[in-house]
Design a protein around this motif. Structure first.
Motif, short mmCIF file in Angstrom:
data_model
loop_
_atom_site.label_atom_id
_atom_site.label_comp_id
_atom_site.label_asym_id
_atom_site.label_seq_id
_atom_site.Cartn_x
_atom_site.Cartn_y
_atom_site.Cartn_z
N CYS A 114 0.83 -1.21 0.00
CA CYS A 114 0.00 0.00 0.00
C CYS A 114 0.86 1.26 0.00
O CYS A 114 0.44 2.31 0.47
CB CYS A 114 -0.94 -0.01 1.20
SG CYS A 114 -2.19 -1.28 1.07
N GLY A 115 2.08 1.13 -0.50
CA GLY A 115 2.95 2.29 -0.63
C GLY A 115 3.52 2.79 0.68
O GLY A 115 3.89 3.95 0.78
N GLY A 116 3.55 1.95 1.70
CA GLY A 116 4.11 2.35 2.99
C GLY A 116 3.13 3.06 3.90
O GLY A 116 3.51 3.50 4.99
N ASP A 117 1.89 3.19 3.49
CA ASP A 117 0.88 3.89 4.30
C ASP A 117 0.07 2.89 5.12
O ASP A 117 -0.74 2.14 4.55
CB ASP A 117 -0.05 4.69 3.38
CG ASP A 117 -1.08 5.51 4.13
OD1 ASP A 117 -1.04 5.55 5.37
OD2 ASP A 117 -1.94 6.12 3.45
N PRO A 118 0.27 2.86 6.45
CA PRO A 118 -0.45 1.87 7.27
C PRO A 118 -1.97 2.09 7.28
O PRO A 118 -2.73 1.15 7.35
CB PRO A 118 0.15 2.02 8.66
CG PRO A 118 0.97 3.25 8.65
CD PRO A 118 1.23 3.62 7.24
N ARG A 119 -2.41 3.36 7.20
CA ARG A 119 -3.85 3.62 7.17
C ARG A 119 -4.48 3.08 5.89
O ARG A 119 -5.57 2.51 5.91
CB ARG A 119 -4.13 5.11 7.33
CG ARG A 119 -3.73 5.63 8.71
CD ARG A 119 -3.91 7.13 8.82
NE ARG A 119 -5.29 7.54 8.67
CZ ARG A 119 -6.19 7.60 9.65
NH1 ARG A 119 -5.83 7.25 10.86
NH2 ARG A 119 -7.42 7.99 9.43
N ARG A 124 -7.37 0.19 5.48
CA ARG A 124 -8.54 0.40 4.61
C ARG A 124 -8.69 -0.75 3.62
O ARG A 124 -9.80 -1.26 3.40
CB ARG A 124 -8.41 1.71 3.85
CG ARG A 124 -9.04 2.87 4.56
CD ARG A 124 -9.06 4.11 3.66
NE ARG A 124 -8.56 5.21 4.46
CZ ARG A 124 -7.34 5.72 4.38
NH1 ARG A 124 -6.49 5.30 3.47
NH2 ARG A 124 -6.98 6.70 5.15
N GLU A 125 -7.58 -1.15 2.99
CA GLU A 125 -7.63 -2.25 2.02
C GLU A 125 -8.03 -3.56 2.67
O GLU A 125 -8.82 -4.33 2.12
CB GLU A 125 -6.27 -2.40 1.32
CG GLU A 125 -5.97 -1.31 0.34
CD GLU A 125 -6.95 -1.27 -0.81
OE1 GLU A 125 -7.32 -2.34 -1.34
OE2 GLU A 125 -7.35 -0.16 -1.20
N LEU A 126 -7.48 -3.84 3.84
CA LEU A 126 -7.82 -5.09 4.52
C LEU A 126 -9.28 -5.11 4.95
O LEU A 126 -9.95 -6.15 4.87
CB LEU A 126 -6.90 -5.31 5.73
CG LEU A 126 -5.45 -5.61 5.37
CD1 LEU A 126 -4.58 -5.63 6.62
CD2 LEU A 126 -5.33 -6.92 4.61
#
Length: 77
Positions: free
Chosen positions: A32-37, A41-43
């Protein structure tokens, strides 16, 4: 339709002789490009999609073919 989340996991790390374990959390965040948020969201979107698929399958699956099995929509700890 959004693109499916693809994890970049080195196949050499998955070999039986490998001593390192694959860190799935880091793999998801990197996907996700290093973005944990964005990863969360994806999960959550994936979990919602899978619940919907489970509901659809449970509507189409007869009790006889499932041998009395009924799906659970939430994880029981």
């Amino acid at each position: 339709m959004p693109e499916q989340l693809a994890l970049d996991i080195n196949v050499a790390e998955c070999a039986p002789e490998a001593t390192q374990e694959v860190d799935l959390v880091e793999s998801v965040i990197q996907a996700c490009g290093g973005d944990p948020r964005a990863a969360v969201r994806e999960l959550l979107a994936d979990a919602d999609f899978l619940r919907d698929q489970l509901y659809t399958a449970s509507c189409l699956l007869s009790r006889g073919i499932g041998r009395g099995w009924k799906p659970q929509y939430e994880r029981v700890s």
